[in-house]
Design a protein around this motif. Structure first.
Motif, PDB file in Angstrom:
ATOM      1  N   HIS A  63      33.771  -6.787  -0.206  1.00 24.33           N
ATOM      2  CA  HIS A  63      34.915  -6.456   0.650  1.00 24.33           C
ATOM      3  C   HIS A  63      35.983  -7.543   0.551  1.00 24.33           C
ATOM      4  O   HIS A  63      37.135  -7.306   0.888  1.00 24.33           O
ATOM      5  CB  HIS A  63      34.471  -6.236   2.104  1.00 24.33           C
ATOM      6  CG  HIS A  63      34.039  -7.464   2.837  1.00 24.33           C
ATOM      7  ND1 HIS A  63      32.979  -8.247   2.435  1.00 24.33           N
ATOM      8  CD2 HIS A  63      34.503  -8.054   3.963  1.00 24.33           C
ATOM      9  CE1 HIS A  63      32.816  -9.247   3.278  1.00 24.33           C
ATOM     10  NE2 HIS A  63      33.723  -9.159   4.210  1.00 24.33           N
TER      11      HIS A  63
ATOM     12  N   ARG B 138      32.776   6.019   8.803  1.00 26.60           N
ATOM     13  CA  ARG B 138      33.951   5.982   7.938  1.00 26.60           C
ATOM     14  C   ARG B 138      33.557   5.963   6.479  1.00 26.60           C
ATOM     15  O   ARG B 138      32.547   5.377   6.118  1.00 26.60           O
ATOM     16  CB  ARG B 138      34.739   4.683   8.183  1.00 26.60           C
ATOM     17  CG  ARG B 138      35.515   4.642   9.465  1.00 26.60           C
ATOM     18  CD  ARG B 138      36.033   3.241   9.700  1.00 26.60           C
ATOM     19  NE  ARG B 138      36.736   3.168  10.955  1.00 26.60           N
ATOM     20  CZ  ARG B 138      38.040   2.944  11.080  1.00 26.60           C
ATOM     21  NH1 ARG B 138      38.776   2.711  10.016  1.00 26.60           N
ATOM     22  NH2 ARG B 138      38.608   2.929  12.268  1.00 26.60           N
ATOM     23  N   GLY B 139      34.459   6.512   5.649  1.00 27.93           N
ATOM     24  CA  GLY B 139      34.261   6.371   4.225  1.00 27.93           C
ATOM     25  C   GLY B 139      34.184   7.698   3.501  1.00 27.93           C
ATOM     26  O   GLY B 139      33.656   8.682   4.018  1.00 27.93           O
TER      27      GLY B 139
ATOM     28  N   THR C 102      31.202   2.673  -0.027  1.00 26.21           N
ATOM     29  CA  THR C 102      32.201   2.911   1.021  1.00 26.21           C
ATOM     30  C   THR C 102      32.339   1.711   1.946  1.00 26.21           C
ATOM     31  O   THR C 102      33.420   1.440   2.463  1.00 26.21           O
ATOM     32  CB  THR C 102      31.850   4.150   1.860  1.00 26.21           C
ATOM     33  OG1 THR C 102      30.572   3.963   2.470  1.00 26.21           O
ATOM     34  CG2 THR C 102      31.850   5.403   1.010  1.00 26.21           C
ATOM     35  N   LYS C 103      31.242   0.982   2.153  1.00 31.52           N
ATOM     36  CA  LYS C 103      31.276  -0.145   3.085  1.00 31.52           C
ATOM     37  C   LYS C 103      32.171  -1.268   2.581  1.00 31.52           C
ATOM     38  O   LYS C 103      32.659  -2.071   3.378  1.00 31.52           O
ATOM     39  CB  LYS C 103      29.857  -0.666   3.262  1.00 31.52           C
ATOM     40  CG  LYS C 103      29.616  -1.437   4.525  1.00 31.52           C
ATOM     41  CD  LYS C 103      28.157  -1.879   4.569  1.00 31.52           C
ATOM     42  CE  LYS C 103      27.818  -2.477   5.908  1.00 31.52           C
ATOM     43  NZ  LYS C 103      27.660  -1.449   6.932  1.00 31.52           N
TER      44      LYS C 103
ATOM     45  N   ALA D 252      35.627  -0.116   3.822  1.00 31.69           N
ATOM     46  CA  ALA D 252      35.771   0.322   5.218  1.00 31.69           C
ATOM     47  C   ALA D 252      36.581  -0.700   6.008  1.00 31.69           C
ATOM     48  O   ALA D 252      36.336  -1.899   5.948  1.00 31.69           O
ATOM     49  CB  ALA D 252      34.401   0.522   5.857  1.00 31.69           C
TER      50      ALA D 252
ATOM     51  N   ASP E 256      38.342   4.232   2.717  1.00 32.36           N
ATOM     52  CA  ASP E 256      38.132   4.473   4.141  1.00 32.36           C
ATOM     53  C   ASP E 256      38.981   5.691   4.484  1.00 32.36           C
ATOM     54  O   ASP E 256      40.216   5.653   4.382  1.00 32.36           O
ATOM     55  CB  ASP E 256      38.574   3.246   4.956  1.00 32.36           C
ATOM     56  CG  ASP E 256      38.338   3.423   6.459  1.00 32.36           C
ATOM     57  OD1 ASP E 256      38.548   4.542   6.972  1.00 32.36           O
ATOM     58  OD2 ASP E 256      37.974   2.439   7.114  1.00 32.36           O
TER      59      ASP E 256
ATOM     60  N   GLY F 249      38.571  -5.492   4.636  1.00 35.00           N
ATOM     61  CA  GLY F 249      37.714  -4.625   5.422  1.00 35.00           C
ATOM     62  C   GLY F 249      36.738  -5.442   6.254  1.00 35.00           C
ATOM     63  O   GLY F 249      36.629  -6.659   6.097  1.00 35.00           O
TER      64      GLY F 249
END
Lengths: 346, 346, 346, 346
Positions: free
Chosen positions: A48, B240-241, B284-285, B288, B313, B343
């Motif tokens: 991230h 989310r995602g 996705t994380k 996010a 996201d 994120g």
């Protein structure tokens, strides 16, 4: 711009600190260390942060690190911040320790609960307990800030107005705490294995958790006499958040409304404490991603007890965010610098 | 400071927009409307914004609202942005519509897939499809921005380099998409009831989802000829995602490394697209809480197909964040203004 | 009563097998082995079985174990069932292997994909692929049953009617699969760490997953010619369940209704396959806790493709339940013995 | 075979009852009713039961339903079982009510906490509180069984040995309870909306929850004097399970080991209560899917308090499973008939 070192940048608290500091207008990340991932890019370990933080993780060299930084954050297991404290003193820099090494004023208590010898006991008296809502002035002038534990932050903020105003029977305090799994860290364990924890709720460390003496120290300080509590932590199948439900017998008759008003006055002007209206209870999701602590107080006239609910994001107000709040105090800049964001919902 | 109106501020996309705009240095929230919660404070409906956004939610009065604002965001179900578009034109303001009303250039296609009459078809040709990575210049000069759907954003960013470079057989495109539950909105339904969705994975709208013609329109535009795809959305037990897994037959021999390099060039300089190294896949994380889109491309030499993975996201790059990105283009300020945050992880 | 040995009883598949067999009316648990937990009680390692299964876990002694049992289940990583297969042959007992060692008929293919030498290649031809819906008769008469992988079970049941009836273009098959985290097992890894996986969705093993050759072998068998597929597995933040979304070009015009009827006939009388009405799609939660496989077929007339959805509980129909189904065939008792329970919902 | 009616078969407790009874060897499902889904097949509303339970849901006709059944289960909101109780008495059948209408012996207390008039108060004295571990003999001879609430079941089983043996100060009892979301039922609400509840933990009904008088009634019965407690329920982001953490001051010095031994003796021979060794704590996942209640007791010598942890599956031991246990008592068959299955893990 303060030059910052983050020691232990690849634990969850460390990584959150890096994320927060990467957007802090008065701080610049000078050194990030990691025992496990030294040599890798931060963005490789935490994708991230790819493209957001470009640092390569370094091995820890205490003297050199302190030399390159103005303020050092240690986000390490207990026992590892003591040498850093000594070097920081030697070089005249400042330390914010997110671990437990400088939190307990009584070295014997530390050694008993943590089963670890304290090798820098002379520094303990110099350290300030880094809960800004209670020790703001001392923190500003400190060299070593002992950033509070996540459970103690939530508990103490919840109970402080009761103790300061001598409203409860000190022998009746029970703290029933619930934490998300990020509090267990990034180390691998069946206790944080997805399939074991999802759809599961359980207590742990019953009557033996190491945050107990920290809570008792601070409540005793507020009460002016020694206080003992029951503290029971539970593991909740969620990522972030702590909710503490605290109970105590009231020593005088007050309504929920009166007590809520008293809490409002106690925390007036605090940027990160919100006292909720009677009948509205904190939810961890309302503070997740923020440095906020939400509080509610309810008096049960049937039993004469007060029930205090307090919620924080364990990685922010319970760790990295509070550490940045303490940094801001050290730097003598507005306390919400780099922290003035709402939580993320849903 | 641009004066902003958010119409439909209490859906998830609307509330996210409010959160993002509350920290935007060049925008000020002028009006927030909500059909369900008019008269309540925003922070009462969304307690994470308590003390952060002090606005009271208002009933929608189209003419008055446009008068009080410079730019209006509509975060409403399809069919409700058309009158707003007309009023915005009349008063010479600007509109960013997060719904579907101005996305499809062909009104008949809109009416077929949405089963709704289009009452502002004259405006459709004036609207610009708000995907900055493809239409940056047009957006800057537009009056109505049709903010893309969440699935189309992820899909189109994933496939654009292949189509632009004519690298795939256009009759072989399959998009298998997976979304978090926030995409279903805040309206109550068994399809977003905790106990029904947790530990559950399922497809929905098989061969019939309304984002299909939007995807096809944009892929056709890129390819220069009409393209038809299979698009299958799935509901994933997370908040989310979106992750899209897209498949197509390659028309020439390229390695994963060559194709990754081509993607890197295509998206060079883009602030919100990250092309991952070969063998590292989007999660996705990792995006996010950010406005980022992560991409990876893998060529399977056994079958001659390329597998494109793209993650966003859904509430940010798939809705509110992209809308702010478009706002920045309208205001002619740096595109990442108010969006330059990492994120939140974990 | 058949005396049963479960080798590897403390992985998730092994423990599920123990749970199912503990209530099986024609089987008795004779020996449970565990490398990690030998010497401990099963109920200590898996507290849900405390008081239900009283066995102490044992070290594995191959010859002695085979001697004490009639049927042996191996729930071990690939590479570990080969010696067991040889001993079972020597002593004239029977083996149901939940691993991959006896699934692939072509030893070279096994060695290529698993990067492991096959030390019992003579037994491979004797092993029967344990998918009862396709190989019921052969299983009854077999000595070694190669219990199918979780993904292949779901994929093959979904596609078998299409291949048997020659309804699709064999060069167009794509299988997009999604699995719960229990499929990754109980071994510790960041890939199954709660905080990393919750609210996260990602692909893995793109174009390289080891279930690919197993799927291709069985689809080729059904088609009568060699078939190659794209198979992409994804990790879903849930505990149990697999959903496979499979795509292929139809070679003839059929409606969803016609194809559904054909599926109904194909699976008529099958106790564990449910073909859902057109427009109703499988959800993993509807089969979780059961030995069922839910199927739906949808034809997209716009593209001429069929979309097949198939859902199973990866630990039951994808592992332990199917192994019990195979046991029942070996014992020549009703196939649903010990398996006639509904799933648990919600 | 007892003919069974389930009134309210499409709530979670009702559907779980149907699932359990569908496999009960001495019971046959005669009538299933549903206000919302009358006319639909049970397997259409709950697809996990498709092909398992073939019944069509019916409108409720009280007199006719009682006529067709031997035992009726009501799984309805409070206030709806009273007319059923009267008809059951009239026709000489038997009723197991999963709601609250017959639990409280004091009608005024019922009317106060439930804000509902009691229209069948004459029956209240005839009803037996259906906690088999305490009232086994009375249940066998009863006509109306008031199946306990989920929280009271967990709380009372946890505290009964302390009260019966007069080991605690009765004015110090605090029950801090945590429940999964299935306890909120299948009715739609933001309080069970996936995106609002996932990653969220919160209290509700602080000092006002309706299970409080039920707990107090039973604890008073055990103590022989009137007992008042603090009871605070919390909502946990998981599907099934209740964990209660109960606190009280010990009146005599006992170690955790001594107290555990006393609990073992108290519950000796009970098929559904497991007293765990000192230092091993209950986890909801260990009992999920079973009719078990796991207990642990810890004495904190620092404070003189006992901490009792008790875990159940709220839909089974807290509702449908306990109801079947009561059915078995009514039918005078082994108490674990149809309930002798382990929970599902993971």
């Amino acid at each position: 711009m303060a030059k910052i070192g983050v020691v232990g940048a690849t634990g969850y608290a460390g990584a959150e600190l890096v994320r927060l500091l990467s957007r802090h207008p008065q701080a610049t990340l000078a050194v990030l260390t990691s025992q496990t991932y030294a040599g890798k890019a931060m963005g490789e370990v935490f994708p991230h942060l790819l493209g957001v933080v470009d640092h390569t993780l370094e091995e820890l060299n205490v003297a050199e690190l302190v030399d390159r930084c103005d303020v050092i954050f240690t986000a390490l297991p207990h026992g590892h911040a003591m040498p850093m404290g000594q070097e920081v003193m030697r070089q005249g820099k400042r330390l914010i320790d997110l671990g437990a090494d400088f939190r307990l004023k009584d070295v014997a208590t530390y050694q008993h609960w943590y089963q670890t010898e304290h090798t820098a006991s002379a520094l303990v008296t110099k350290a300030v307990y880094g809960l800004p809502e209670l020790y703001r002035k001392d923190i500003k002038n400190s060299v070593i800030v002992a950033n509070p534990g996540c459970y103690p932050t939530s508990t103490i903020l919840g109970l402080a107005p009761l103790l300061t105003n001598k409203l409860i029977n000190l022998e009746t305090i029970i703290v029933d705490a619930k934490s998300g799994v990020s509090g267990s860290g990034r180390g691998l364990s069946l206790k944080s294995h997805f399939t074991e924890i999802t759809n599961n709720f359980q207590a742990y460390g019953v009557a033996t958790h190491r945050h107990t003496p920290e809570i008792e120290q601070e409540l005793s300080e507020l009460a002016g006499v020694s206080v003992t509590v029951n503290f029971t932590p539970h593991l909740t199948p969620m990522i972030r958040g702590i909710l503490c439900t605290s109970y105590a017998k009231m020593t005088s008759h007050m309504s929920s409304e009166q007590l809520t008003e008293l809490y409002r006055e106690f925390y007036q002007g605090e940027p990160f404490v919100r006292v909720l209206p009677v009948g509205i209870y904190p939810a961890t999701k309302n503070v997740a991603g923020s440095n906020l602590c939400d509080l509610s107080v309810t008096v049960d006239p049937r039993t004469g007890r007060v029930i205090v609910l307090s919620a924080i994001d364990n990685l922010i107000k319970g760790a990295a965010g509070q550490a940045v709040q303490n940094l801001n105090l050290l730097l003598d800049i507005p306390e919400n610098t780099g922290l003035d964001f709402a939580g993320m919902y849903p």
